[in-house]
Design a protein around this motif. Structure first.
Motif, PDB file in Angstrom:
ATOM      1  N   ALA A  75       0.827  -1.206   0.000  1.00 57.06           N
ATOM      2  CA  ALA A  75       0.000   0.000   0.000  1.00 57.06           C
ATOM      3  C   ALA A  75       0.864   1.259   0.000  1.00 57.06           C
ATOM      4  N   SER A  76       2.030   1.185   0.651  1.00 59.39           N
ATOM      5  CA  SER A  76       2.920   2.353   0.718  1.00 59.39           C
ATOM      6  C   SER A  76       3.554   2.668  -0.630  1.00 59.39           C
ATOM      7  N   ALA A  77       3.485   1.710  -1.587  1.00 54.45           N
ATOM      8  CA  ALA A  77       4.083   1.921  -2.905  1.00 54.45           C
ATOM      9  C   ALA A  77       3.083   2.440  -3.932  1.00 54.45           C
ATOM     10  N   ILE A  78       1.834   2.631  -3.542  1.00 54.45           N
ATOM     11  CA  ILE A  78       0.833   3.147  -4.491  1.00 54.45           C
ATOM     12  C   ILE A  78       1.181   4.575  -4.871  1.00 54.45           C
ATOM     13  N   ASP A  79       1.371   4.793  -6.150  1.00 54.07           N
ATOM     14  CA  ASP A  79       1.748   6.112  -6.670  1.00 54.07           C
ATOM     15  C   ASP A  79       0.513   6.893  -7.117  1.00 54.07           C
ATOM     16  N   VAL A  80      -0.273   6.292  -8.041  1.00 54.88           N
ATOM     17  CA  VAL A  80      -1.462   6.956  -8.593  1.00 54.88           C
ATOM     18  C   VAL A  80      -2.590   5.928  -8.725  1.00 54.88           C
ATOM     19  N   THR A  81      -3.774   6.331  -8.389  1.00 57.82           N
ATOM     20  CA  THR A  81      -4.965   5.537  -8.671  1.00 57.82           C
ATOM     21  C   THR A  81      -5.926   6.390  -9.483  1.00 57.82           C
ATOM     22  N   ALA A  82      -6.707   5.750 -10.328  1.00 55.10           N
ATOM     23  CA  ALA A  82      -7.673   6.493 -11.151  1.00 55.10           C
ATOM     24  C   ALA A  82      -8.891   5.632 -11.418  1.00 55.10           C
ATOM     25  N   THR A  83     -10.021   6.296 -11.646  1.00 52.50           N
ATOM     26  CA  THR A  83     -11.295   5.623 -11.890  1.00 52.50           C
ATOM     27  C   THR A  83     -12.005   6.274 -13.066  1.00 52.50           C
ATOM     28  N   ILE A  84     -12.590   5.444 -13.931  1.00 55.89           N
ATOM     29  CA  ILE A  84     -13.459   5.945 -15.005  1.00 55.89           C
ATOM     30  C   ILE A  84     -14.873   6.044 -14.469  1.00 55.89           C
ATOM     31  N   THR A  85     -15.497   7.182 -14.671  1.00 56.12           N
ATOM     32  CA  THR A  85     -16.844   7.399 -14.148  1.00 56.12           C
ATOM     33  C   THR A  85     -17.644   8.257 -15.117  1.00 56.12           C
ATOM     34  N   ASN A  86     -18.933   8.361 -14.850  1.00 54.69           N
ATOM     35  CA  ASN A  86     -19.822   9.238 -15.620  1.00 54.69           C
ATOM     36  C   ASN A  86     -19.750   8.949 -17.123  1.00 54.69           C
ATOM     37  N   VAL A  87     -19.874   7.682 -17.475  1.00 56.06           N
ATOM     38  CA  VAL A  87     -19.811   7.275 -18.887  1.00 56.06           C
ATOM     39  C   VAL A  87     -21.130   7.605 -19.574  1.00 56.06           C
ATOM     40  N   ARG A  88     -21.048   8.289 -20.712  1.00 52.62           N
ATOM     41  CA  ARG A  88     -22.239   8.717 -21.436  1.00 52.62           C
ATOM     42  C   ARG A  88     -22.059   8.411 -22.924  1.00 52.62           C
ATOM     43  N   GLY A  89     -23.126   8.035 -23.583  1.00 55.58           N
ATOM     44  CA  GLY A  89     -23.058   7.732 -25.002  1.00 55.58           C
ATOM     45  C   GLY A  89     -23.967   8.619 -25.823  1.00 55.58           C
ATOM     46  N   THR A  90     -23.481   9.015 -26.995  1.00 54.74           N
ATOM     47  CA  THR A  90     -24.272   9.810 -27.930  1.00 54.74           C
ATOM     48  C   THR A  90     -24.235   9.132 -29.289  1.00 54.74           C
ATOM     49  N   CYS A  91     -25.403   8.949 -29.883  1.00 54.20           N
ATOM     50  CA  CYS A  91     -25.476   8.237 -31.155  1.00 54.20           C
ATOM     51  C   CYS A  91     -26.778   8.612 -31.848  1.00 54.20           C
ATOM     52  N   ASP A  92     -26.695   8.866 -33.141  1.00 57.27           N
ATOM     53  CA  ASP A  92     -27.889   9.157 -33.927  1.00 57.27           C
ATOM     54  C   ASP A  92     -28.214   7.935 -34.769  1.00 57.27           C
ATOM     55  N   GLY A  93     -29.214   7.184 -34.324  1.00 55.41           N
ATOM     56  CA  GLY A  93     -29.582   5.974 -35.049  1.00 55.41           C
ATOM     57  C   GLY A  93     -30.646   6.177 -36.091  1.00 55.41           C
ATOM     58  N   ALA A  94     -31.105   7.427 -36.274  1.00 52.79           N
ATOM     59  CA  ALA A  94     -32.240   7.673 -37.163  1.00 52.79           C
ATOM     60  C   ALA A  94     -31.823   8.013 -38.582  1.00 52.79           C
ATOM     61  N   GLY A  95     -30.527   8.191 -38.827  1.00 56.95           N
ATOM     62  CA  GLY A  95     -30.085   8.593 -40.155  1.00 56.95           C
ATOM     63  C   GLY A  95     -30.094   7.432 -41.132  1.00 56.95           C
ATOM     64  N   ALA A  96     -29.535   7.693 -42.312  1.00 61.48           N
ATOM     65  CA  ALA A  96     -29.512   6.673 -43.361  1.00 61.48           C
ATOM     66  C   ALA A  96     -28.093   6.274 -43.739  1.00 61.48           C
ATOM     67  N   ALA A  97     -27.084   6.781 -43.033  1.00 64.62           N
ATOM     68  CA  ALA A  97     -25.703   6.467 -43.351  1.00 64.62           C
ATOM     69  C   ALA A  97     -25.426   4.981 -43.147  1.00 64.62           C
ATOM     70  N   ALA A  98     -24.464   4.467 -43.898  1.00 61.14           N
ATOM     71  CA  ALA A  98     -24.137   3.045 -43.816  1.00 61.14           C
ATOM     72  C   ALA A  98     -23.542   2.680 -42.461  1.00 61.14           C
ATOM     73  N   GLU A  99     -22.895   3.649 -41.811  1.00 67.22           N
ATOM     74  CA  GLU A  99     -22.299   3.402 -40.512  1.00 67.22           C
ATOM     75  C   GLU A  99     -22.913   4.321 -39.460  1.00 67.22           C
ATOM     76  N   VAL A 100     -23.072   3.789 -38.264  1.00 60.37           N
ATOM     77  CA  VAL A 100     -23.565   4.551 -37.121  1.00 60.37           C
ATOM     78  C   VAL A 100     -22.367   4.895 -36.243  1.00 60.37           C
ATOM     79  N   THR A 101     -22.202   6.166 -35.928  1.00 58.96           N
ATOM     80  CA  THR A 101     -21.088   6.600 -35.090  1.00 58.96           C
ATOM     81  C   THR A 101     -21.553   6.757 -33.653  1.00 58.96           C
ATOM     82  N   SER A 102     -20.891   6.060 -32.762  1.00 60.08           N
ATOM     83  CA  SER A 102     -21.178   6.160 -31.332  1.00 60.08           C
ATOM     84  C   SER A 102     -20.064   6.956 -30.672  1.00 60.08           C
ATOM     85  N   THR A 103     -20.425   8.027 -29.985  1.00 58.31           N
ATOM     86  CA  THR A 103     -19.464   8.863 -29.268  1.00 58.31           C
ATOM     87  C   THR A 103     -19.641   8.633 -27.784  1.00 58.31           C
ATOM     88  N   VAL A 104     -18.577   8.209 -27.128  1.00 54.77           N
ATOM     89  CA  VAL A 104     -18.612   7.912 -25.700  1.00 54.77           C
ATOM     90  C   VAL A 104     -17.743   8.919 -24.963  1.00 54.77           C
TER      91      VAL A 104
END
Length: 229
Positions: A75-104
């Motif tokens: 425990a005395s050797a721990i330098d840095v800790t980090a956590t991923i939080t507040n994950v959100r996704g944005t995506c427009d599935g209503a279009g007609a493009a061949a690919e759907v882009t998901s932004t996280v």
């Protein structure tokens, strides 16, 4: 009206929608809103399916611990800790493009032990597209930098990652959509039959389901530490 499919859900829907044992019945035509109670003589709550992926963090990859010296696990050797939080996704599935882009987008909250001087810490992360709950169809590695001012123990920053999904792959075949959305009335012979009880239908729904997942790109030792702590 966006290209969404509406179902009645008779069973609990877990975070991994594609892995949950959904029991579905059919709604009348139109666009139902997620969580609406149906009023067409059936029983259940409507849920909305989109070509956009579910976003989340894979188990065991949402935290990272950096040791100094690297080989120590004290425990005395721990330098840095980090956590991923507040994950959100944005995506427009209503279009007609061949690919759907998901932004996280997500936040990284980090803590360091030695606060004497200003410091920048760079941490690797990944975004991956998972199809059918198990098949990794794409993966990209990125890096996020967290800045600590002198005397500062806790710092945070935000990051953005994107991934593309084939619209055709995320769209259910027409015959499967008809099977799922065909209206049934109470008293009909097949009214109580779950369409997903048919292996072909269940597999088609699973195959067309995607997840956009972000997490820290961990070493084997870091993964083992997260699993054992």
């Amino acid at each position: 009206m966006s290209r969404l499919l509406s179902y009645k859900v008779f069973a609990h829907v877990s975070f991994r929608i594609i892995a949950a044992p959904l029991a579905l019945a059919l709604l009348a035509g139109g666009c139902a809103q997620s969580g609406d109670i149906t009023a067409d003589g059936g029983i259940g709550v409507s849920a909305v399916r989109s070509v956009c992926p579910v976003v989340g963090v894979p188990a065991g990859t949402g935290d990272i611990t950096v040791f100094d010296p690297p080989a120590s696990r004290d425990a005395s050797a721990i330098d840095v800790t980090a956590t991923i939080t507040n994950v959100r996704g944005t995506c427009d599935g209503a279009g007609a493009a061949a690919e759907v882009t998901s932004t996280v987008t997500f936040d990284v909250r980090a803590r360091r032990s030695n606060t004497a001087a200003a410091r920048d810490v760079t941490l690797p992360y990944f975004i991956t597209i998972v199809r059918g709950g198990t098949q990794v169809s794409a993966k990209r590695i990125g890096r996020v930098a967290v800045h600590f001012d002198a005397g500062q123990a806790i710092a945070s920053t935000s990051a953005t990652a994107t991934a593309n999904i084939s619209r055709a792959a995320a769209t259910l075949p027409e015959e499967v959509r008809k099977s799922l959305t065909r209206k049934r009335k109470a008293g009909d012979q097949d009214a109580a039959i779950d369409p997903l009880a048919t292996p072909e239908v269940r597999q088609a729904v699973l195959t067309a389901s995607f997840e956009a997942l972000v997490g820290f790109q961990l070493t084997e030792d870091q993964l083992r530490y997260n699993a054992q702590r």
